[in-house]
Every structure is written in structure tokens, then in C-alpha cells.
Enzyme design. Structure first.
Site, PDB file in Angstrom:
ATOM      1  N   ASP A 299       0.813  -1.219   0.000  1.00  0.00           N
ATOM      2  CA  ASP A 299       0.000   0.000   0.000  1.00  0.00           C
ATOM      3  C   ASP A 299       0.843   1.264   0.000  1.00  0.00           C
ATOM      4  O   ASP A 299       0.627   2.192   0.787  1.00  0.00           O
ATOM      5  CB  ASP A 299      -0.959   0.001   1.199  1.00  0.00           C
ATOM      6  CG  ASP A 299      -1.884  -1.200   1.213  1.00  0.00           C
ATOM      7  OD1 ASP A 299      -1.921  -1.916   0.202  1.00  0.00           O
ATOM      8  OD2 ASP A 299      -2.558  -1.416   2.229  1.00  0.00           O
ATOM      9  N   ASN A 430      -5.747 -11.902   8.695  1.00  0.00           N
ATOM     10  CA  ASN A 430      -5.808 -10.490   9.077  1.00  0.00           C
ATOM     11  C   ASN A 430      -7.221 -10.251   9.603  1.00  0.00           C
ATOM     12  O   ASN A 430      -8.166 -10.171   8.828  1.00  0.00           O
ATOM     13  CB  ASN A 430      -5.528  -9.607   7.862  1.00  0.00           C
ATOM     14  CG  ASN A 430      -5.419  -8.133   8.223  1.00  0.00           C
ATOM     15  OD1 ASN A 430      -5.162  -7.774   9.372  1.00  0.00           O
ATOM     16  ND2 ASN A 430      -5.616  -7.270   7.236  1.00  0.00           N
TER      17      ASN A 430
END
Length: 861
Positions: A299, A430
Site C-alpha cells: 500500500d 488479518n
């Protein structure tokens, strides 16, 4: 008083408001999402374990048929372990057993042993975590090659003792278990955006990891400033480092690798200074007990994405830090190209560069075909062939950082069960920012990653519910089964045992079954509050439980309204209908903590829409003007389409999938009619949003087959307005033309204005003309709030008017009728929300006086 006469357009639709604000995030993860909007059913079935539940499911377990052994008198060490590890060192791990000099015999042996699996193969007893556990009339024997195997065998024994069939831990079944994990890495990455877990929740989770044999906890919360930019170069403050040291200690106790991750890619400089900064930070963490590290380059944009520089850094760290220390685990990297969606596939792609030049000991993360996706052999084959090693799967479930108003409690599935450690070296989940509530999914993640070939999603979920809330399992199951879907993105099945229906499909059997389910929904939160003993968990769940109880009551009321409508009592029905509507506060509260999004809330929404439309048609003899979302996206068939028809441009409908050639979004009118204006607001905002058709045409059709253009070949238009000579239309759509864009598509407002003008005369009212017209728009679900007086002309030939209102408690309204000289001809007062007046002779104007929410004023000839 002089009357003000205003001629206004009769707009059947709602006016667009100001544009929503632009997206704040510098890195727009939404622009890279491309989940397929398929809701696959949950596989598996519930199994009768006959009182013996062990999680993760062992590779081989057999009840020997010798009955049970009594350990109520405690256990006795019969034979000490080898000198390298004393039995007494394990007493902290075996705190669930009492010691007694004349207790039941028990042996713990460290030895090289074969581990026999269920298919008859033999795995080496030297495999990390492998163990055998035998309970016979002569004693308990636990054998393993290493400390990890002993610990896992102890956890299995602990779970056996916790089973109800063991009679409070007094009588153990005689059995044999041969067990070892399939994947070397099994656990959790705290890698979501949003509020990081509290220290107490992290400690609670680490104990959970140990109990269910997960061995990896990667600490990498996106919003930890010392993990990421700009402070990754700085040491943690003393109090935060103290917490990390406690986490490291807790992990060691539970045989979990604490992996500290750093995210330097946003502003890293590829020079010696920043290399030394990074090395210094790792050294500081090492001095405080950390022995496993991960480097995240996800990201980001800019120079930090350079794969050659990333490889140079990792290889140098491996040589100068990892191998020099000797007790530091191999590095883990999250690449910038962590998804097949945007990864460059060729030989010069970053992943291929990893495969050619990255030290083979470094583990490489992979999220699958898209950001949130199933774990499949095909996606692993694709990445493994490039990185030249089994990938490390970063599974973005049950993460909700893209749907933070949801809490995912459904089954864990979408995991291919044929995978081995040759396909991937491991998997970490996650989870949500709600750590305690994530335990339900992590229970199943532990099950899958240990022994994937027998993984049963439904059964694992059912067992997890019992573990999470044994005193309120049924209530928790009711909440969980209706709190599973994401609505958009990585869709999950929800409410699969519940059948809803529309008003036209009403049957007594369907009605009774659904009503009973809504009763369970309404009662579940209080039962959970009373039965849940985990204070951290109930604190996380409570906002959703509050709204869940309201949802149950709403659903019950909607069914009761159907009953009332069918009874024919118009006054009683309408009085109850307006009281059963969700207020703006109700809607906002529900949107903040949603559940039942796939079936329960849509049932209520559709029921209120259907009842309103049916009641209007019954009274007026005409169809209600209700726009219906249509298009190439499946979610347009759900209540989500209402977000582009609600008159609020700060809300938006989103496709939830990548746009492609031939896609379109639009509305269906109730019947063909003359249309003179169409106004569409694309995107999540009108400034810089990426979720829109950058090349499109606006079209209309009478039959849904032959389409004619209204506006053709539009490029980069957020705000689309067509006005012209009226056209006859039943369907209107915005269709995508040739484009390279693969973002989602979004619409904030889709307004259709039929040809025609209504003349309204009103006085002493603060309401705007468009607001007042909602009382005449043939949409009983829209309304305006009258605070004084509103009047309207009475066309020739009208004999009566039906008023559909909502009155404040104890309130009333007056209806006055006037002739053309403004002389009062008739007057009445009503405290009822539903009434009819007959038009007196020579009346040309009617005034409604008093505080009321006005839904519809229906003229009758």
C-alpha cells in the site's frame, strides 16, 4: 392574508444535494479492489463428535475401546524427562492437572518418533510440533521430538479434559492421537487499518493462539506510528516498549513467534543512512526480546516500490543481521505486488525479480487473486512460479477495515482443502479491529492451517460458537448467523437457514416461521449479555447487539403490519405503519452497527416499501411511483440500490465489483411515461473519485430491449443532466463505453422527472415547494413536515381527498376549504393520521393547518 401562488415542477424523484467530500486516503485501496460479488454457500455440515471435540482436528485420532480412566486423584510423574528438559518445567503448561504422589501415571518423553497419520503415511517425528498422545489403563504417555510438540500434546490433553463427556476432568477416554501440523506458519497478522488492538486484547489473543496451536503473531497495525511512516526510524516510547516486551513474553509462554513488522516504504530513502536507521530499529527490537521480523512494502507508491532496492535491502539484512544473530528467524516480506489483480506478470515483474534474486530463506506474502479472496491452488501456483518458493498467504478475512460498520461472525470458508506445504508455507489471518470478536474466525483458521484436508467449515464454526459462549450458544449462534456478510467486496453467506418473502408471496407458514426467527433475534442480545463471561468480548459486541435487538423488533412489526394490511382495517394499518418507520436516528444507528444485511433488514425495507405501495394503490387506484434499481450488477436487485434513490447525495450505491465492458446502471419506472428530465450524480464525490464510468452514454427504452441515446459519448462526467423534449420511457440507464478503467462504479443520485406541472398554492409554510410536492408525488414513503399551513388548489371535478399523515403525540390538524373569494366553506379537525374529506360545493382551495408529517394527499374524482 394574501396568498402566495407558486407554480412548481412536479418532480417524481428527489433533488440532488451538494457533492460528498473527496476521499481522504493518500493511497486509495478501493481503487485496487476487484472482488467478485458471488455469495457462495458455506460448505460442510455439523458433526456429532460424541462428546470428544479437539481443535485443531488431529491428523489421526482413535478411541481404543478400553473405556475411561479416572484421574480425579491427580497425576504422578512416573519417569523423568531427559536432562535437556525437565518435566517440572512443564507444570506451568499443565496447570489444569493436579499433582499427587499416588496419582495416575503420566510420562512425557522427548524422542524421535514416527507420527502415523490417518492415510497410513509416516511423517518424521522430527517435524516441528509433531506428537503422539496415548491414554491407556496403564497411564498417559506424551511423546514428541521437541518442546513444541510437547506443548501441543498438552493443549490436546487440556481440550480433552474440557469436553463435557469427561465429567469435569475426572474420567478420560482411552485413545491414541498421532498429530502434526501441515503448514509451518499458522496464525495472525495484526495488519488492518483502524484502531489497533488494546494491550489486554492482544494478551488475551496470544493465550488463544497457544491453546489452539497457532504459532505466529505478526505485529503490524497500520496505525501504529512507530511501525510505519513517519516514525519507523524512531524508538518506541518506554511505556509502549514495555507493552511489547510483555507481548514477547506471552508469546514465548504460548510457543508463538512474535514477529515485529516495520512498514518503511512510504518514505524510505535507498541510501546508507536509512539502511542504518532500519538496522538500528531492528537491533532495538532484538534487544527487547524480538527474534522474528517482517518488512512491509504494501500500500505504497513512489520510490519505495522499487523491487530491486527491496531485494538488496532484504538480502543485506539477511546476511548482516539475521545470519549474524543466529537466533533470528528468516525475514518475511509483504511485497508491493501482493495481489494478482495488479501484479506485473512478466519476467521483469517485481515477483519474478524476487524469485531470481531474493535470498531463498525470505518468506513472501500473498493475498490471492485480489485483496480479499479465496485461498486456491491456482493463485498459489501463479505466484509460486514467480517467487520460486511456497508463498506465505496473508488472508484478508475477517478484516473489516473496508466495512467498519460490520462485525463478521460467520463461518470461515473459501479455503482449498487439498493444499500442502508445497503450495504455501503457511497462512495468517488479518482479522477485525475487534480482537475478541475475531476469535470465532481464528478458531477455524487454526483448524484449517493445522489439518486442511479434513477441514469442515460449518462444523468448525459450530464448535467455535460453543467455545466462545458456552452459556449462551444458541443466542450467540442467532447473532452470528445473521452477522456474516460484508454486503460488498468479499461476500460471505448469511442467514442461510432463514426464508424471507415479499408481500405478494405471503403465506401463513412463511409468516409464522419468519416471525419466530425475528423473535429469536429480538431476544438474543439480552441472553448473550446474561450468558457471556468474556467482558472484553461483550464490550466489542454490545453496539451491534443493541441494534440487533431493534432489528428483531422491526422484523416482527413488519410482519404484524402485513397482517393488518390483509385485515382491511385502513386506519389501524396506517396508524401502525407510520409508527413502524425507521427515523433518521434509527437509520444512522443501524448503519453504524449493521447486521442482518443479506435477509433480515432487506425484509423490513421491502416490506415497508411493498405495504406503502400496495396501500397507495388500494386507495388511489393508481400505481405508486417507485423507482427500482436495475443494471448489470447483482447488488442492484437488493436494497443497496436504494442508496441512489434516497435523495441524499452523501450516500451512494456501489457496484462492489470492477466495472467492465457492457456494464450499466439505471432505474425502472412503474410504467411507461413521458420523461422530460434525468439527473445522475456519479461516483462517491464529484471531484476526484475513481469509482465512476469515465466514458458513458445515457439511454432510455420503453421495452428494455431497444435503447435510444439521451446523452452520448460523455467523458469524465460526474454530474449528468439531461433536459429536452419529453420522451416516452419505462427504463433509463447509464451505460459504460470503451474504457481502461476497472474501478468499482458508484451513483449517489438518480432522479427522473416526468413531463407535467402541478400548481400548488401555499401560505404560512416554511416548506420549500419540492418538499411540499412530496405529498403529491405518488410515493407514500416520501413526506414533508408541515409546521404551519399549506394550501393547494382543487381542480374541477375533485370529489374527495385522502390524507396520509403522521401526527405528534396528542396532536391534531385542521382542514379548511375555501371558495374562489377565499370564503370558508367547510372545516374539520382530526387527531387521526388517516382520514378522508369530501370536497364542499364551489371549493377551489384546501388548507392543511397544524404540525404533521404529510406522506400523501390523494385526490379522488
Amino acid at each position: 392574508m394574501k396568498q402566495k401562488k407558486l407554480l412548481v415542477t412536479f418532480a417524481l424523484g428527489l433533488c440532488a444535494l451538494t457533492a460528498a467530500h473527496a476521499q481522504d486516503n493518500e493511497f486509495d485501496l478501493g481503487s485496487q479492489r476487484s472482488e467478485v460479488q458471488l455469495v457462495n454457500p458455506v460448505p460442510g455440515k455439523k458433526i456429532d463428535h460424541q462428546g470428544l471435540v479437539i481443535n485443531p482436528t488431529p491428523r489421526y485420532v482413535k478411541l481404543t475401546g478400553e473405556g475411561t480412566v479416572d484421574i480425579s486423584g491427580g497425576i504422578k510423574l512416573e519417569q523423568p524427562m531427559p536432562a535437556r528438559k525437565l518435566f517440572w518445567d512443564y507444570w506451568r503448561d499443565i496447570d489444569f492437572l493436579s499433582r499427587a504422589d499416588k496419582g495416575f501415571p503420566m510420562k512425557i518423553q522427548l524422542a524421535k518418533i514416527p507420527v502415523i497419520m490417518d492415510k497410513g503415511d509416516q511423517n518424521s517425528g522430527t517435524a516441528d510440533g509433531g506428537y503422539t498422545l496415548r491414554i491407556t489403563k496403564k497411564g498417559i504417555t506424551l511423546q514428541a521430538f521437541d518442546d513444541l510438540g510437547v506443548f501441543y500434546g498438552i493443549q490436546t490433553l487440556r481440550q480433552i479434559m474440557e469436553n463435557p463427556s469427561v465429567e469435569g476432568g475426572k474420567k478420560l477416554p482411552c485413545l491414541e492421537i498421532n498429530d502434526a501440523p501441515v503448514f509451518p506458519y499458522r496464525g495472525v497478522v495484526e495488519g488492518f487499518y483502524g484502531t489497533p488492538w488494546s494491550h489486554a486484547v492482544r494478551l488475551s489473543l496470544i493465550d488463544f493462539y497457544g491453546k489452539y496451536k497457532m504459532n505466529t503473531y505478526i505485529y503490524g497495525p497500520k496505525d501504529d506510528p512507530y511501525h510505519s511512516s513517519p516514525n519507523w526510524r524512531l524508538p518506541y516510547p518506554e511505556n509502549e516498549m514495555k507493552d511489547i516486551k510483555e507481548l514477547v513474553a506471552a508469546c514465548k509462554k504460548n510457543r508463538v513467534d512474535f514477529v515485529w513488522a516495520i512498514h518503511p516504504g512510504k518514505d524510505i530513502k535507498w541510501n546508507e543512512e536509512d539502511y542504518q536507521n532500519l538496522l538500528h530499529k531492528l537491533e532495538l527490537m532484538y534487544q527487547n526480546g524480538v527474534q522474528s521480523f517482517a518488512i512491509f512494502f504494501d500500500d505504497i507508491s513512489g520510490e519505495g516500490t522499487n523491487p530491486n532496492r527491496q531485494v538488496e535491502l532484504l538480502n543485506r539484512l539477511t546476511k548482516e543481521f539475521v545470519k549474524t544473530k543466529r537466533d533470528v528467524a528468516p525475514l518475511i516480506i509483504c511485497p508491493t505486488d501482493y495481489s494478482k489483480l495488479w501484479a506485473k506478470a512478466g519476467e521483469d515483474g517485481p515477483l519474478s525479480i524476487y524469485g531470481k534474486t531474493l535470498d531463498p530463506s525470505v518468506r513472501v506474502f500473498w493475498t490471492g487473486d485480489v485483496v480479499c479472496s479465496d485461498v486456491t491452488k491456482s493463485t498459489l501456483d501463479w505466484v509460486d512460479s514467480r517467487i520460486k518458493r511456497p508463498a506465505f498467504f496473508w488472508w484478508n478475512y475477517a478484516v473489516t477495515d473496508y466495512v467498519r460498520n460490520l462485525i463478521l461472525q460467520g463461518p470461515v470458508y473459501g479455503l482449498e482443502t487439498s493444499l500442502t506445504n508445497n503450495d504455501m508455507c503457511g497462512l495468517v489471518s488479518n482479522p477485525m479491529e475487534h480482537g475478541e470478536a475475531s476469535k470465532l474466525s481464528l478458531y477455524s483458521v487454526a483448524d484449517y492451517t493445522w489439518n486442511p484436508s479434513v477441514y469442515n467449515p460449518i462444523d468448525s464454526w459450530e464448535r467455535g460458537l460453543e467455545v466462545m459462549m458456552p452459556r449462551a450458544k444458541d443466542a450467540y449462534r442467532t447473532f452470528a448467523i445473521h452477522s456474516a456478510d460484508t454486503e460488498t467486496g468479499y461476500r460471505r453467506d448469511e442467514s442461510w437457514e432463514t426464508e424471507t418473502f415479499r408481500l405478494t408471496d405471503y403465506t401463513l407458514a412463511k409468516r409464522d416461521n419468519l416471525y419466530k426467527e425475528f423473535e429469536r433475534v429480538a431476544k438474543a442480545p439480552a441472553e448473550i449479555e446474561a450468558g457471556c463471561t468474556d467482558e472484553l468480548l461483550i464490550k466489542e459486541l454490545r453496539p451491534w447487539l443493541t441494534e440487533f435487538a431493534k432489528l428483531g423488533e422491526r422484523g416482527k412489526k413488519a410482519i404484524e403490519l402485513m397482517d393488518l394490511y390483509r385485515s382491511g382495517d385502513n386506519l389501524k394499518f396506517w396508524s401502525s405503519y407510520v409508527k413502524s418507520r425507521m427515523s433518521l436516528e434509527d437509520k444512522n444507528a443501524y448503519e453504524a452497527h449493521k447486521s442482518g444485511t443479506m435477509k433480515l433488514q432487506p425484509f423490513y425495507d421491502f416490506a415497508m416499501e411493498d405495504l406503502g405501495d400496495a396501500f397507495y394503490e388500494k386507495l388511489s387506484g393508481e400505481k405508486a411511483f417507485t423507482l427500482r434499481g436495475i443494471g448489470s450488477y447483482k447488488s442492484l436487485k437488493t436494497t443497496q440500490a436504494g442508496l441512489m434513490l434516497d435523495g441524499d447525495s452523501t450516500t451512494h450505491y456501489t457496484s462492489g465489483v470492477a466495472q467492465k465492458a457492457g456494464d450499466w446502471m439505471g432505474v425502472a419506472l412503474p410504467e411507461p411515461m413521458s420523461v422530460r428530465e434525468v439527473h445522475v450524480l456519479q461516483g462517491r464525490n464529484s471531484k476526484d473519485d475513481c469509482d465512476f464510468y469515465d466514458h458513458a452514454t445515457l439511454e432510455y427504452s420503453v421495452d428494455g430491449k431497444t435503447w435510444q441515446p439521451m446523452l452520448a459519448d460523455m467523458k469524465n462526467r460526474y454530474d449528468i443532466l439531461w433536459q429536452g423534449e419529453p420522451v416516452q420511457a419505462r427504463y433509463i440507464r447509464l451505460r459504460r463505453l470503451d474504457s481502461e478503467r476497472t474501478n468499482w462504479a458508484a451513483i449517489r443520485s438518480f432522479v427522473v422527472t416526468p413531463a407535467g406541472v402541478a400548481s400548488l398554492e401555499f401560505a404560512n409554510s416554511k416548506a420549500e415547494a419540492n418538499d411540499v410536492l412530496r405529498a403529491f408525488d405518488h410515493q407514500p414513503v416520501t413526506s414533508f413536515k408541515n409546521t404551519g399551513e399549506v394550501s393547494f388548489e382543487v381542480p374541477s371535478g375533485m370529489t374527495s381527498y385522502i390524507f396520509l399523515l403522521s401526527l405528534p403525540e396528542g396532536g391534531s390538524v385542521r382542514v379548511c376549504q375555501y371558495d374562489k373569494r377565499n370564503k370558508l366553506k367547510a372545516e374539520m379537525t382530526s387527531s387521526e393520521p388517516f382520514f378522508t374529506i369530501d370536497v364542499a360545493k364551489k371549493v377551489t382551495r384546501i388548507a392543511l393547518i397544524g404540525k404533521a408529517e404529510v406522506f400523501e394527499i390523494i385526490p379522488k374524482k
